[in-house]
Design an enzyme around this catalytic site. Structure first.
Site, mmCIF file in Angstrom:
data_model
loop_
_atom_site.group_PDB
_atom_site.id
_atom_site.type_symbol
_atom_site.label_atom_id
_atom_site.label_comp_id
_atom_site.label_asym_id
_atom_site.label_seq_id
_atom_site.Cartn_x
_atom_site.Cartn_y
_atom_site.Cartn_z
ATOM 1 N N CYS A 263 0.830 -1.124 0.233
ATOM 2 C CA CYS A 263 0.233 0.082 0.042
ATOM 3 C C CYS A 263 1.145 1.274 -0.057
ATOM 4 O O CYS A 263 2.031 1.243 0.925
ATOM 5 C CB CYS A 263 -0.919 0.016 1.328
ATOM 6 S SG CYS A 263 -1.630 1.371 1.804
ATOM 7 N N GLU A 264 0.756 2.172 -0.910
ATOM 8 C CA GLU A 264 1.431 3.282 -0.958
ATOM 9 C C GLU A 264 1.382 4.341 0.097
ATOM 10 O O GLU A 264 2.042 5.171 0.356
ATOM 11 C CB GLU A 264 1.255 4.182 -2.414
ATOM 12 C CG GLU A 264 -0.073 4.625 -2.741
ATOM 13 C CD GLU A 264 -0.160 5.287 -4.014
ATOM 14 O OE1 GLU A 264 -0.815 6.158 -4.200
ATOM 15 O OE2 GLU A 264 0.354 4.904 -5.051
ATOM 16 N N HIS A 265 0.331 4.202 0.901
ATOM 17 C CA HIS A 265 -0.170 5.098 2.047
ATOM 18 C C HIS A 265 0.423 4.395 3.198
ATOM 19 O O HIS A 265 0.869 5.630 4.059
ATOM 20 C CB HIS A 265 -1.713 5.218 2.260
ATOM 21 C CG HIS A 265 -2.435 5.470 0.751
ATOM 22 N ND1 HIS A 265 -3.537 5.041 0.524
ATOM 23 C CD2 HIS A 265 -2.073 6.778 0.003
ATOM 24 C CE1 HIS A 265 -3.951 5.614 -0.708
ATOM 25 N NE2 HIS A 265 -3.079 6.522 -0.905
ATOM 26 N N HIS A 266 0.709 3.490 3.585
ATOM 27 C CA HIS A 266 1.094 3.132 4.794
ATOM 28 C C HIS A 266 2.343 2.035 4.495
ATOM 29 O O HIS A 266 3.160 1.757 5.613
ATOM 30 C CB HIS A 266 0.173 2.350 5.450
ATOM 31 C CG HIS A 266 -1.018 3.037 5.879
ATOM 32 N ND1 HIS A 266 -2.317 2.924 5.258
ATOM 33 C CD2 HIS A 266 -1.325 4.198 6.744
ATOM 34 C CE1 HIS A 266 -3.213 3.832 5.533
ATOM 35 N NE2 HIS A 266 -2.564 4.632 6.133
ATOM 36 N N GLN B 252 -4.815 -0.615 -5.073
ATOM 37 C CA GLN B 252 -5.419 -1.474 -5.766
ATOM 38 C C GLN B 252 -6.302 -0.992 -6.930
ATOM 39 O O GLN B 252 -6.121 -1.827 -7.942
ATOM 40 C CB GLN B 252 -6.350 -2.577 -4.595
ATOM 41 C CG GLN B 252 -6.851 -3.532 -5.698
ATOM 42 C CD GLN B 252 -7.820 -4.423 -4.473
ATOM 43 O OE1 GLN B 252 -7.382 -4.848 -3.478
ATOM 44 N NE2 GLN B 252 -8.723 -4.946 -4.848
ATOM 45 N N HIS C 13 -6.032 -6.229 2.534
ATOM 46 C CA HIS C 13 -5.140 -5.058 2.998
ATOM 47 C C HIS C 13 -4.607 -4.840 4.639
ATOM 48 O O HIS C 13 -5.440 -4.748 5.380
ATOM 49 C CB HIS C 13 -5.748 -3.541 2.584
ATOM 50 C CG HIS C 13 -5.932 -3.433 1.133
ATOM 51 N ND1 HIS C 13 -5.132 -2.658 0.428
ATOM 52 C CD2 HIS C 13 -6.609 -4.326 0.382
ATOM 53 C CE1 HIS C 13 -5.647 -2.767 -0.799
ATOM 54 N NE2 HIS C 13 -6.554 -3.671 -0.801
ATOM 55 N N CYS D 237 -2.997 -2.705 5.928
ATOM 56 C CA CYS D 237 -3.338 -1.367 6.638
ATOM 57 C C CYS D 237 -4.829 -1.267 7.161
ATOM 58 O O CYS D 237 -4.892 -0.362 8.126
ATOM 59 C CB CYS D 237 -3.189 -0.252 5.545
ATOM 60 S SG CYS D 237 -4.088 -0.539 4.154
#
Length: 180
Positions: A71-74, A112, A140, A142
């Protein structure tokens, strides 16, 4: 990257001189480079001319391809499976190339929704298919390990191009085949 991991480990209060952590920054950097190896890969190199003439004009489906991404956020993993189908227009793609294409895009920092589209667009580009369908089902970390901590949540995304978007019968055949 080793130094960055050492800084992170120190920042959480750990002692890098502890025996179990002596080589952890180096191992973590090596693992992260592997998990993000998709940035170093190229679609044309992966396909490697494995496009073959075929008069088949019926659906080709590769389902349940294992998928691992971050995940690019976490920077936490999401894990699942991808189903890829296309309707050939005079040529077919070598079977393993479908999975390799999915891996190339999955091995990048991702969401995704974008990953699903990237795979579909790549299959369309290399095959010039009459239609492409891609669905991804993933869990996920996250969402499971932090935040709302929902252990049984599954995200599903789909992209339908060409005949899969325009023809309900074709789309429904694909959806029925991936349910089996």
């Amino acid at each position: 990257m080793d130094t960055a991991y050492a800084d992170i480990i120190r920042a959480v209060g750990e002692d890098l001189d502890r025996p179990g952590l002596l080589d952890t920054p180096k191992r973590a950097a090596k693992a992260f480079k592997y998990l993000c190896k998709g940035y170093e890969e190229d679609l044309d190199v992966i396909v490697n001319n494995a496009i073959f003439p075929s008069d088949n004009d019926q659906m080709v489906l590769v389902k349940d391809i294992e998928l691992y991404s971050l995940c690019e956020h976490h920077l936490l993993p999401f894990i699942g499976k991808v189903h890829v189908a296309y309707i050939p227009s005079g040529k077919v793609l070598g079977l393993s190339k479908v999975a390799r294409i999915a891996d190339m895009y999955a091995r990048r920092l991702q969401i995704q929704e974008n990953l699903t589209k990237q795979i579909a667009d790549a299959i369309q580009r290399v095959t010039d298919a009459k239609g492409v369908a891609v669905t991804i089902e993933a869990k996920h970390m996250c969402m499971m390990m932090r935040g709302v901590e929902k252990q049984n949540s599954v995200m599903k995304t789909s992209i339908m191009l060409g005949a899969f978007r325009d023809n309900a019968q074709t789309r429904n055949e694909f959806l029925a085949l991936i349910r089996d």
